[in-house]
Scaffold this active site. Sequence first.
Site, short mmCIF file in Angstrom:
data_model
loop_
_atom_site.label_atom_id
_atom_site.label_comp_id
_atom_site.label_asym_id
_atom_site.label_seq_id
_atom_site.Cartn_x
_atom_site.Cartn_y
_atom_site.Cartn_z
CG ASP A 124 -1.98 0.99 1.25
OD1 ASP A 124 -1.86 1.95 0.48
OD2 ASP A 124 -2.93 0.89 2.05
CG PHE A 155 -9.77 -1.43 3.71
CD1 PHE A 155 -8.49 -1.11 4.14
CD2 PHE A 155 -10.46 -2.45 4.34
CE1 PHE A 155 -7.91 -1.80 5.21
CE2 PHE A 155 -9.89 -3.15 5.40
CZ PHE A 155 -8.61 -2.82 5.83
#
Length: 182
Positions: free
Chosen positions: A107, A156
């Site tokens: 990420d 997410f």
Amino acid sequence: MQSDIEKILYDRNVIAQRVHDLGAKIAQDLQSNQIDAAEIVLVPILTGSIVFLADLIRHLPQKIRIGVVSVRSYHGKSTSSKDLALRSEIPQSLAGKHVIIVDDILDTGKTLALVTSIISEQNPASLKTCVLMRKRIPGAPELQADYIGFDIPDEFVVGYGLDYDDYYRNLPDIVTLRPDAL
Ligand code: XMP
């Protein structure tokens, strides 16, 4: 649990095929570099990579060892990045070994950077990184790993080992959650 799912990003069949292909590529690279069986150590970052690791290693015909590390980057119910904390010892005796760090998702890159830098201090013979997913954030520089399963949008995701508040790891597909479940 099923009612919390917003959409399936990758279903179990797509994941299985991609993990098979990644495993084949890693196995081929190890073989073509004539890396001795006793020298290969996979270092999964807990807990999110456990399902990925379990599937990936069964595509590697080489003799391998596994040395886990635990890094916490998301605390409690939060879905935004927090300070990193190493929660375990880094496996020792990686000097001269061919190490592959395995993580669920790249990420911000902080987790992989932390584990990579600590393992590098042990002078492994080679050090590679393998992630199931890489988040692509528009306008942000592209983060690199040696092996990448999927490039995903900046959403997410949970399932296939990834969690929200430690739940959903057992979902076989990679999914997004409905806003009211977050
Ligand atoms: P960084 O930002 O350090 O983050 O590259 C990597 C770690 O953050 C967690 N992470 C997620 N976990 N769904 C999750 O369940 C996500 O979409 C997500 N994005 C980041 C994960 O633990 C990863 O190893």
